[in-house]
Design an enzyme around this catalytic site. Sequence first.
Site, PDB file in Angstrom:
ATOM      1  N   ALA A  14      74.137  12.417  -2.833  1.00 12.99           N
ATOM      2  CA  ALA A  14      74.315  13.950  -2.361  1.00 12.99           C
ATOM      3  C   ALA A  14      75.849  14.138  -3.798  1.00 12.99           C
ATOM      4  O   ALA A  14      76.256  13.390  -4.023  1.00 12.99           O
ATOM      5  CB  ALA A  14      74.995  14.326  -1.129  1.00 12.99           C
ATOM      6  N   CYS A  15      75.465  15.937  -3.840  1.00 10.02           N
ATOM      7  CA  CYS A  15      76.848  16.549  -4.984  1.00 10.02           C
ATOM      8  C   CYS A  15      77.543  15.831  -4.682  1.00 10.02           C
ATOM      9  O   CYS A  15      78.111  16.038  -3.950  1.00 10.02           O
ATOM     10  CB  CYS A  15      76.464  17.670  -5.064  1.00 10.02           C
ATOM     11  SG  CYS A  15      77.438  18.293  -6.421  1.00 10.02           S
ATOM     12  N   PRO A  16      78.893  15.330  -5.339  1.00  9.63           N
ATOM     13  CA  PRO A  16      78.361  14.783  -7.339  1.00  9.63           C
ATOM     14  C   PRO A  16      78.126  13.956  -7.116  1.00  9.63           C
ATOM     15  O   PRO A  16      77.755  13.899  -8.275  1.00  9.63           O
ATOM     16  CB  PRO A  16      80.016  15.408  -7.931  1.00  9.63           C
ATOM     17  CG  PRO A  16      81.465  14.892  -6.319  1.00  9.63           C
ATOM     18  CD  PRO A  16      80.074  15.062  -5.293  1.00  9.63           C
ATOM     19  N   ASP A  41      68.553  13.726  -3.463  1.00  7.51           N
ATOM     20  CA  ASP A  41      69.257  15.355  -3.578  1.00  7.51           C
ATOM     21  C   ASP A  41      68.785  16.645  -4.421  1.00  7.51           C
ATOM     22  O   ASP A  41      68.313  16.859  -5.404  1.00  7.51           O
ATOM     23  CB  ASP A  41      70.680  15.399  -4.084  1.00  7.51           C
ATOM     24  CG  ASP A  41      71.531  16.593  -3.516  1.00  7.51           C
ATOM     25  OD1 ASP A  41      70.783  17.344  -3.781  1.00  7.51           O
ATOM     26  OD2 ASP A  41      72.769  16.415  -4.283  1.00  7.51           O
ATOM     27  N   HIS A 150      78.903  22.371  -2.394  1.00  5.50           N
ATOM     28  CA  HIS A 150      78.743  21.434  -1.692  1.00  5.50           C
ATOM     29  C   HIS A 150      79.870  20.728  -1.620  1.00  5.50           C
ATOM     30  O   HIS A 150      81.312  20.289  -0.323  1.00  5.50           O
ATOM     31  CB  HIS A 150      77.863  20.084  -1.341  1.00  5.50           C
ATOM     32  CG  HIS A 150      78.092  19.379  -0.516  1.00  5.50           C
ATOM     33  ND1 HIS A 150      77.647  18.596   1.078  1.00  5.50           N
ATOM     34  CD2 HIS A 150      78.544  17.453  -0.740  1.00  5.50           C
ATOM     35  CE1 HIS A 150      77.646  17.614   1.292  1.00  5.50           C
ATOM     36  NE2 HIS A 150      77.579  16.961   0.294  1.00  5.50           N
TER      37      HIS A 150
END
Length: 193
Positions: A14-16, A41, A150
């Site tokens: 997931a981000c980042p 993602d 996020h």
Amino acid sequence: MIHTEHVLNAKGLACPMPIVKTRKAMNDLVSGSILEVQATDKGSTADLQAWAKGSGHLYLGTETEGEVLHHFLKKDGATKVEESIEIPEIELAAFQEKLEQTSAMTILDVRELDEFREAHIPGAIHIALGDIETRMNELPKEQEIYIICHSGRRSALAGSVLAKEGFTPLYNVVPGMRDFTGKTTTEVKEERF
């Protein structure tokens, strides 16, 4: 599909993290090389497009196979590097405290629609990072805007875009919704997506 010998597996991240791993992988390539980033993602498309634009690389496009997004980037392929403007950060705890004191805050959530629908701060305006340039006219230009995503990466990119267009003051909420413990909702009142 574009052929490349350089493939980065960022599936399940997931981000980042897709951007963090992409930056590191690009550092190891020679100019003109093409990197394929495989990610799941959904926000990675907007993230990598914005990152490439600001770092001097060329985003060639995305192809989808099932749940996997195949992003293609060319190292040093952009004709110019866009200057990034850093906006002030506000720690999540301070942001949450401010949020408890007033409901009259303009909060911009720049995550993807699926993420926004899962849980968001009541009253937050949703404009995904990839739509910021075309929908920024929906935001108040001279009013405090707290930008959240996020983890704080996409919100920093969105803030840079808005700052270049004269929006001020802006604050990047870090680390973002992944650690937010305040009230959230799944209600989406306006379907403009």
